[in-house]
Design a protein around this motif. Structure first.
Motif, PDB file in Angstrom:
ATOM      1  N   HIS A  86      37.073  74.391  66.157  1.00  0.00           N
ATOM      2  CA  HIS A  86      36.449  75.013  65.171  1.00  0.00           C
ATOM      3  C   HIS A  86      35.137  74.272  64.761  1.00  0.00           C
ATOM      4  O   HIS A  86      35.017  73.266  64.488  1.00  0.00           O
ATOM      5  N   HIS A  88      30.999  75.594  63.424  1.00  0.00           N
ATOM      6  CA  HIS A  88      30.011  76.501  63.060  1.00  0.00           C
ATOM      7  C   HIS A  88      28.610  75.987  63.597  1.00  0.00           C
ATOM      8  O   HIS A  88      27.792  75.589  63.042  1.00  0.00           O
ATOM      9  N   ARG A  95      20.829  70.700  56.123  1.00  0.00           N
ATOM     10  CA  ARG A  95      21.050  70.411  54.835  1.00  0.00           C
ATOM     11  C   ARG A  95      21.029  68.902  54.453  1.00  0.00           C
ATOM     12  O   ARG A  95      21.916  68.554  53.654  1.00  0.00           O
ATOM     13  N   TYR A 108      30.827  69.148  46.355  1.00  0.00           N
ATOM     14  CA  TYR A 108      30.672  70.310  47.197  1.00  0.00           C
ATOM     15  C   TYR A 108      30.283  71.615  46.348  1.00  0.00           C
ATOM     16  O   TYR A 108      29.615  72.423  46.466  1.00  0.00           O
ATOM     17  N   ILE A 118      26.572  76.762  51.494  1.00  0.00           N
ATOM     18  CA  ILE A 118      26.463  77.936  52.722  1.00  0.00           C
ATOM     19  C   ILE A 118      25.431  78.952  52.539  1.00  0.00           C
ATOM     20  O   ILE A 118      24.574  79.260  53.510  1.00  0.00           O
ATOM     21  N   TYR A 158      26.790  82.562  58.785  1.00  0.00           N
ATOM     22  CA  TYR A 158      25.674  82.378  58.311  1.00  0.00           C
ATOM     23  C   TYR A 158      24.584  83.293  58.137  1.00  0.00           C
ATOM     24  O   TYR A 158      23.608  83.203  58.017  1.00  0.00           O
ATOM     25  N   HIS A 191      32.480  84.360  54.753  1.00  0.00           N
ATOM     26  CA  HIS A 191      32.422  82.827  54.821  1.00  0.00           C
ATOM     27  C   HIS A 191      31.949  82.600  53.465  1.00  0.00           C
ATOM     28  O   HIS A 191      32.328  81.735  52.687  1.00  0.00           O
ATOM     29  N   PHE A 228      37.003  82.244  54.797  1.00  0.00           N
ATOM     30  CA  PHE A 228      37.250  81.308  53.835  1.00  0.00           C
ATOM     31  C   PHE A 228      37.785  81.675  52.582  1.00  0.00           C
ATOM     32  O   PHE A 228      37.259  82.211  51.898  1.00  0.00           O
ATOM     33  N   HIS A 256      40.294  79.518  57.168  1.00  0.00           N
ATOM     34  CA  HIS A 256      39.959  78.281  56.215  1.00  0.00           C
ATOM     35  C   HIS A 256      40.808  78.262  55.160  1.00  0.00           C
ATOM     36  O   HIS A 256      40.657  78.846  54.112  1.00  0.00           O
ATOM     37  N   GLN A 259      41.783  74.474  51.388  1.00  0.00           N
ATOM     38  CA  GLN A 259      40.803  72.882  51.637  1.00  0.00           C
ATOM     39  C   GLN A 259      40.515  72.481  50.183  1.00  0.00           C
ATOM     40  O   GLN A 259      40.803  71.148  50.215  1.00  0.00           O
ATOM     41  N   HIS A 279      41.904  72.927  57.886  1.00  0.00           N
ATOM     42  CA  HIS A 279      41.416  72.149  56.734  1.00  0.00           C
ATOM     43  C   HIS A 279      42.914  71.672  56.070  1.00  0.00           C
ATOM     44  O   HIS A 279      43.266  70.608  56.222  1.00  0.00           O
ATOM     45  N   ASP A 331      34.600  70.588  63.237  1.00  0.00           N
ATOM     46  CA  ASP A 331      34.364  71.515  62.177  1.00  0.00           C
ATOM     47  C   ASP A 331      32.725  71.284  62.046  1.00  0.00           C
ATOM     48  O   ASP A 331      32.095  71.502  61.021  1.00  0.00           O
ATOM     49  N   ASN A 333      29.139  71.672  61.161  1.00  0.00           N
ATOM     50  CA  ASN A 333      28.567  72.406  60.149  1.00  0.00           C
ATOM     51  C   ASN A 333      27.535  71.643  59.400  1.00  0.00           C
ATOM     52  O   ASN A 333      27.580  70.575  59.417  1.00  0.00           O
ATOM     53  N   GLY A 335      26.801  71.544  56.445  1.00  0.00           N
ATOM     54  CA  GLY A 335      27.027  71.264  55.064  1.00  0.00           C
ATOM     55  C   GLY A 335      28.169  69.939  54.889  1.00  0.00           C
ATOM     56  O   GLY A 335      27.696  68.744  54.504  1.00  0.00           O
ATOM     57  N   THR A 336      29.146  70.339  55.403  1.00  0.00           N
ATOM     58  CA  THR A 336      30.387  69.232  55.262  1.00  0.00           C
ATOM     59  C   THR A 336      30.725  68.447  56.576  1.00  0.00           C
ATOM     60  O   THR A 336      31.368  67.583  56.318  1.00  0.00           O
TER      61      THR A 336
HETATM   62  O1  NIG Z   1      34.559  74.711  57.413  1.00  0.00           O
HETATM   63  N1  NIG Z   1      34.867  75.487  54.387  1.00  0.00           N
HETATM   64  C1  NIG Z   1      33.713  76.315  54.356  1.00  0.00           C
HETATM   65  N2  NIG Z   1      33.232  76.381  55.386  1.00  0.00           N
HETATM   66  C2  NIG Z   1      32.741  75.197  56.281  1.00  0.00           C
HETATM   67  C3  NIG Z   1      31.401  74.736  55.317  1.00  0.00           C
HETATM   68  C4  NIG Z   1      30.168  75.264  55.676  1.00  0.00           C
HETATM   69  C5  NIG Z   1      28.896  74.639  55.025  1.00  0.00           C
HETATM   70  O2  NIG Z   1      28.912  74.032  54.000  1.00  0.00           O
HETATM   71  O3  NIG Z   1      28.001  75.482  55.608  1.00  0.00           O
HETATM   72  C6  NIG Z   1      33.650  74.159  56.404  1.00  0.00           C
HETATM   73  O4  NIG Z   1      33.730  72.998  56.066  1.00  0.00           O
END
Ligand code: NIG
Ligand code: FE
Length: 424
Positions: A86, A88, A95, A108, A118, A158, A191, A228, A256, A259, A279, A331, A333, A335-336
């Motif tokens: 998993h 991205h 970020r 978040y 995102i 994205y 997403h 998502f 997803h 979560q 998640h 995971d 990515n 962001g998270t």
């Molecule tokens: O897997 N949960 C949604 N998507 C991503 C987060 C993507 C992002 O914040 O860019 C995830 O955590």
């Protein structure tokens, strides 16, 4: 990690791994037939034409293989190539600013609602060319490969418009070719709602289902379809519409799920025979039962849990008791979960989620392969499979989840080639 030109060409061809790999120790439970090699006994792996031909105790090596070239394993511990199921991995920019915002107290959801999250990666991804996306992702991929990853999933999500989702998926395919690694692409058009569709969620889902997915699938860019499903993303009904479109094209789905809240996504995904639900911090007992019945893998993502300073643990004990296979992934990515170590995720799955070490190791190999539909080819050292295995300079398999912050592989055999190390 910020230089993005030029795109490197294919690596000079790597040496073949064909021959007999001797004096190995096999990590328990990760090779077939696992009963044939008593723990601690020396094992051999025979590679021919880039595939594992035979694996078993050194004492039982068939005479026909004896004259083949040898690779001396020196007592190293062998595991299957790791599988990151998993990610991205392909996106523009980063970020780090949101990291600072969250440290200052923003959640978040608050960052996402304020136009960050995102959607800010969507802006940077749309602005990048395919070559730039490849070049930015390559060092990230390399970090995962250096640690022994031999198969990886890369999601879109994205771009959120046909040409940009295409660009992301094409970049993912190219990364697989450049690095010589198995890449499974997942279309995650659902997403987030792109800004130009604000207030028109249904119109966007129609676009995803009627135009984007069929076009990208026809171009051979989609191995699976993800959504998502969340309060800040898409509803259960919208998720089902995407699943129906995937089903009509014969594509497997993943989700997803649960979560940030229990949306009942796992039950829906199970009805569509999902490969995995990922998640799942808020997964319910009904969701677990549905996943068990459908053979859906639970993908645990401790990097996102940690980054978001989540306190809601996924229901590990209930998953274990139900016999739902658990995978563990980065995971990765922007962001998270800006995580680039699958072994660190194994460590965190043990420490934060209380997985046992064998569960965590199966989670980054066998069960991760299953979450990608690769259970017949990846995630176990077994005759007939591609030669993807890693030799580690450790005494016990537990060390693979115990050490964190270091722990390079000694030798990596990927797609039948020696990608690192020699054992000559
Ligand atoms: O897997 N949960 C949604 N998507 C991503 C987060 C993507 C992002 O914040 O860019 C995830 O955590
Ligand atoms: Fe994700």
């Amino acid at each position: 990690m910020t230089s993005w030109n030029p795109v490197p060409s294919l690596p000079a061809s790597l040496p073949s791994a064909d021959g007999v790999w001797t004096d190995l120790r096999l990590a328990p439970g990760l090779a077939l037939p696992d009963v044939a090699v008593p723990e601690g006994a020396a094992a051999c792996v025979v590679v021919e034409g880039g595939r594992v031909r035979w694996v078993g105790p050194a004492a039982a090596l068939p005479a026909a293989y004896a004259p083949r070239p040898r690779h001396a394993g020196g007592g190293l511990l062998a595991t299957p190539g790791l599988v990151d199921c998993h990610t991205h991995l392909v996106y523009g920019g980063h970020r780090a600013n949101e990291f600072a915002m969250r440290l200052a107290g923003a959640s978040y959801e608050e960052v996402a609602r304020a136009g960050g999250g995102i959607v800010s990666s969507v802006k940077a991804t749309r602005a990048a060319t395919e070559d730039e996306l490849v070049a930015q992702a390559l060092p990230r991929l390399q970090a995962l490969l250096d640690e022994g990853v031999c198969a990886i999933e890369i999601k879109s999500g994205y771009g959120l418009a046909l040409e940009h989702e295409r660009k992301q998926l094409r970049a993912a395919r190219r990364l697989g070719e450049i690095a010589g690694v198995t890449v499974r692409t997942t279309f995650l058009g659902a997403h987030a709602l792109p800004p130009e569709y604000a207030g028109r969620s249904q119109d966007y889902i129609d676009l995803v289902c009627r135009e984007m997915l069929p076009a990208l699938a026809a171009e051979g860019l989609v191995d699976a379809v993800d959504v998502f499903c969340e309060r800040i993303a898409f509803s259960l009904a919208e998720t089902e519409q995407v699943f129906q479109a995937a089903q009509a094209l014969g594509l497997p789905v993943k989700l997803h799920a649960e979560q940030l809240s229990d949306m009942g996504g796992a039950q829906l995904a199970a009805r569509y025979g999902a490969l995995s639900c990922d998640h799942i911090e808020h997964l319910s007992a009904e969701g677990i039962a549905a996943m068990k019945a459908a053979g859906t893998v639970a993908v645990l993502l401790p990097g996102a849990y940690y980054t978001l300073r989540d306190t809601q643990l996924p229901p590990i004990q209930a998953l274990r008791e139900a016999g739902v296979p658990m995978a563990v992934s980065t995971d990765h990515n922007p962001g998270t979960s800006p995580a680039l170590s699958l072994r660190l995720m194994a460590n965190m799955a043990c420490t934060l989620f209380r997985l046992t070490v064998p569960e965590a190791l199966a989670g980054i190999t066998t069960h991760a392969a299953r979450a990608l539909g690769l259970e017949g080819t990846h995630g176990l050292i077994a005759a007939g499979r591609p030669a993807d295995f890693v030799l580690w300079p450790v005494q016990e398999a537990a060390e693979l989840a115990y050490w964190f912050g270091q722990g390079a592989a000694h030798t990596i055999v990927r797609q039948g080639r020696i990608a690192k190390g020699d054992c000559a």
